[in-house]
Design an enzyme around this catalytic site. Structure first.
Site, PDB file in Angstrom:
ATOM      1  N   GLU A   1      21.824  43.128  57.917  1.00 46.42           N
ATOM      2  CA  GLU A   1      20.991  43.933  57.023  1.00 46.42           C
ATOM      3  C   GLU A   1      20.918  43.223  55.672  1.00 46.42           C
ATOM      4  O   GLU A   1      21.945  42.902  55.075  1.00 46.42           O
ATOM      5  CB  GLU A   1      21.558  45.341  56.851  1.00 46.42           C
ATOM      6  CG  GLU A   1      20.870  46.194  55.818  1.00 46.42           C
ATOM      7  CD  GLU A   1      19.372  46.331  56.033  1.00 46.42           C
ATOM      8  OE1 GLU A   1      18.614  46.225  55.048  1.00 46.42           O
ATOM      9  OE2 GLU A   1      18.962  46.538  57.195  1.00 46.42           O
TER      10      GLU A   1
ATOM     11  N   CYS B   1       7.935  51.530  63.307  1.00 48.48           N
ATOM     12  CA  CYS B   1       7.662  52.965  63.355  1.00 48.48           C
ATOM     13  C   CYS B   1       6.378  53.250  62.562  1.00 48.48           C
ATOM     14  O   CYS B   1       6.349  54.140  61.714  1.00 48.48           O
ATOM     15  CB  CYS B   1       8.840  53.782  62.836  1.00 48.48           C
ATOM     16  SG  CYS B   1       9.360  53.372  61.151  1.00 48.48           S
TER      17      CYS B   1
ATOM     18  N   ALA C   1      20.216  48.119  59.707  1.00 47.23           N
ATOM     19  CA  ALA C   1      20.587  49.386  59.083  1.00 47.23           C
ATOM     20  C   ALA C   1      19.580  50.481  59.446  1.00 47.23           C
ATOM     21  O   ALA C   1      18.394  50.200  59.630  1.00 47.23           O
ATOM     22  CB  ALA C   1      20.665  49.224  57.564  1.00 47.23           C
ATOM     23  N   PRO C   2      20.077  51.734  59.572  1.00 51.35           N
ATOM     24  CA  PRO C   2      21.447  52.201  59.320  1.00 51.35           C
ATOM     25  C   PRO C   2      22.415  52.032  60.477  1.00 51.35           C
ATOM     26  O   PRO C   2      23.595  52.316  60.331  1.00 51.35           O
ATOM     27  CB  PRO C   2      21.237  53.686  59.010  1.00 51.35           C
ATOM     28  CG  PRO C   2      20.047  54.063  59.824  1.00 51.35           C
ATOM     29  CD  PRO C   2      19.135  52.865  59.790  1.00 51.35           C
ATOM     30  N   GLY C   3      21.939  51.607  61.652  1.00 50.66           N
ATOM     31  CA  GLY C   3      22.870  51.300  62.727  1.00 50.66           C
ATOM     32  C   GLY C   3      22.612  51.982  64.050  1.00 50.66           C
ATOM     33  O   GLY C   3      23.363  51.757  65.006  1.00 50.66           O
TER      34      GLY C   3
END
Length: 505
Positions: free
Chosen positions: A141, A239, A119-121
């Site tokens: 997810e 990230c 997610a989110p894709g």
């Protein structure tokens, strides 16, 4: 305001580059989108072919993101999320650095691929675009609400071979030992690279959370290792800037899994130049190969902070896996306990709908109705239809049964049987090329009817009675049903919009 502990650590890490790094938090971040190569217009041109020069209706000139096929920077004032092209799945709004991990994954047609934390894709749809509908893509997810968003984005982007699950990594590892050719682990992390994009992430940061995330990443990677076949490729990404979650996670993983090795990342090929960390971190000095991982720094690259590592499991891909054979031990039973055979009357309803509303070439029907639809949407002949509740789905022929797993979307949703009458799904409209529609109604981006359609309104129309593929600038956007001079709206209620760009009247 950046947390003091974060600043202290980054100052030690960055050395003389710290001030340049710090300045980026006061600068505007870069915006990007990724054009969807799966979408074709009435002339058969893909979105990439039609807008390769960056001149897309309603946008300032787009400029290429060098490390991602179809990636383009856009101006902040463009607001692509409010443009009808977004609803039609012509692109996915994605942070530019976030496009790197899938580029490194190198997913191919016909493979078995897992996006474990999907997610989110954004990355799942990027993988799906690379696979072009051929092969099996599992998008997982663990969070139910986020899994629903993932499923919606998979549908919007017309990914026909993606099964969306809502499971723990541990549960998936029980079902898929040694099954996948490629696995992406875009791990949950402390999110330091997103500080200037999301202030809430910055406010929630703490050294304790960094440690918590690092421990969670260890468990996720261990599950991924169990599911990768010999010779398979694993890409790990975050990230964050935290060494404990980046080089640290990979270093600990290699100490636990001696059958894995790090593959070098070619930064020049990606268009980065020198993008690795400027100094070695003590946490990783005893692990060989970590210098081949990738760090993306916001003061060096037009994007946010990211980390990526490419790992290979030793051994060779088994010949039966390459050919899609069956030596991998997985559970073969009905998916989710809800899949049933398609009754004769239900099949007749689907057949009647297709005969009246979908123009499949004669050679596409030679393998049966489902094979014909499969070829039309790019899945090829090796497909099968399944009934999941009251709904009919099209899945790759080698899709394993998934009984016991929480499945939100078992690949392409064709539609629903209602009183032996077939009603097509929104997903089918988004994945069908316009050339296969018996009836087409084309709208312009600046047309007031476009706004009316996406708001769920009917509009006057003249033509042959029946189902219409409603298109925007030649690209399919949804269904309408014409009767009595009125185009009845079949755009899903949950997707209907009120906010549009100013140029739409």
């Amino acid at each position: 305001m950046l947390p003091e502990a974060f600043q202290q650590r980054m100052r030690l890490m960055m050395g003389e580059e710290y001030e340049d790094f710090l300045k980026t938090f006061g600068e505007e971040r870069y915006h990007a989108l990724r054009l969807n190569p799966l979408k074709k217009d009435q002339e058969g041109h893909t979105v990439l072919e039609k807008y390769r020069d960056g001149n897309m209706t309603g946008f300032a000139h787009l400029t290429e993101v060098p490390w991602a096929c179809g990636g383009y920077y856009y101006k902040g004032e463009d607001q692509p999320g409010k443009h009808p092209f977004h609803d039609a799945g012509l692109y996915y709004i994605q942070e530019p650095s976030a496009m790197v991990p899938v580029t490194l994954l190198e997913a191919c047609l016909g493979e078995r691929v897992l996006d474990l934390c999907a997610a989110p894709g954004g990355k799942s749809t990027q993988i799906g675009a690379a696979m072009q509908g051929k092969g099996i893509l599992i998008c997982n997810e663990i969070n139910a609400a986020r899994a629903k968003i993932l499923s919606e984005n998979v549908e919007r982007m017309g990914i026909c071979n993606a099964c969306v699950t809502n499971e723990t990594p541990e549960r998936l590892a029980e079902f898929f030992p040694g099954y996948f050719h490629r696995i992406l682990v875009d791990a949950p992390c402390s999110g330091e690279g997103m500080f200037r994009k999301n202030e809430a992430v910055c406010q929630e940061w703490s050294p304790e959370n960094v440690e918590l995330c690092a421990g969670r990443q260890d468990g996720i990677l261990d599950c991924a290792a169990r599911m990768l076949c010999p010779g398979g490729r694993l890409v790990y990404s975050t990230c964050t800037f935290a060494p404990e979650e980046n080089e640290g996670s990979i270093g600990r993983f290699l100490q636990r899994h001696g059958d894995f090795e790090i593959l070098p990342v070619d930064e020049e090929k990606l268009g980065f130049g020198a993008g690795r960390y400027p100094v070695r971190f003590n946490i990783t000095d005893n692990i060989s190969g970590l210098e081949h991982t990738l760090r993306i720094w916001p003061h060096r690259v037009k994007g946010e902070g990211h980390f990526a590592a490419v790992l290979r499991k030793t051994g060779s891909l088994p010949e039966d896996l390459i050919k899609g054979g069956g030596q991998v031990q997985i559970r073969h039973s009905a998916a989710g306990g809800a899949v049933k055979g398609i009754a004769e009357k239900e099949a007749e309803g689907l057949e009647e709908f297709c005969r009246e509303n979908i123009r499949l070439p004669a050679d596409f029907r030679s393998g049966g109705l489902f094979s014909g639809i499969g070829q039309a949407v790019g899945m090829g002949e090796a497909v099968k239809g399944i009934r999941f509740g009251g709904h009919i789905y099209l899945v790759p022929g080698e899709m394993p049964s998934l009984k016991g797993l929480k499945v939100l979307r078992p690949c392409l949703h064709l539609g629903e049987i209602r009183k032996n009458r077939f009603e097509p799904s929104h997903a089918l409209a988004l994945v069908l090329p316009p050339e296969y529609g018996a009836h087409i109604w084309n709208l312009k981006a600046e047309d007031a009817l476009t706004a009316a359609y996406l708001k769920g309104q009917t509009f006057p129309a003249q033509g042959e009675k029946g189902w219409y593929l409603v298109c925007i600038e030649g690209f399919t956007m949804g269904w309408g049903k014409l009767a009595g001079g009125i185009m009845k709206n079949h755009y899903p209620r949950g997707l209907r919009r009120r906010d549009f760009m100013n140029f739409i009247s």
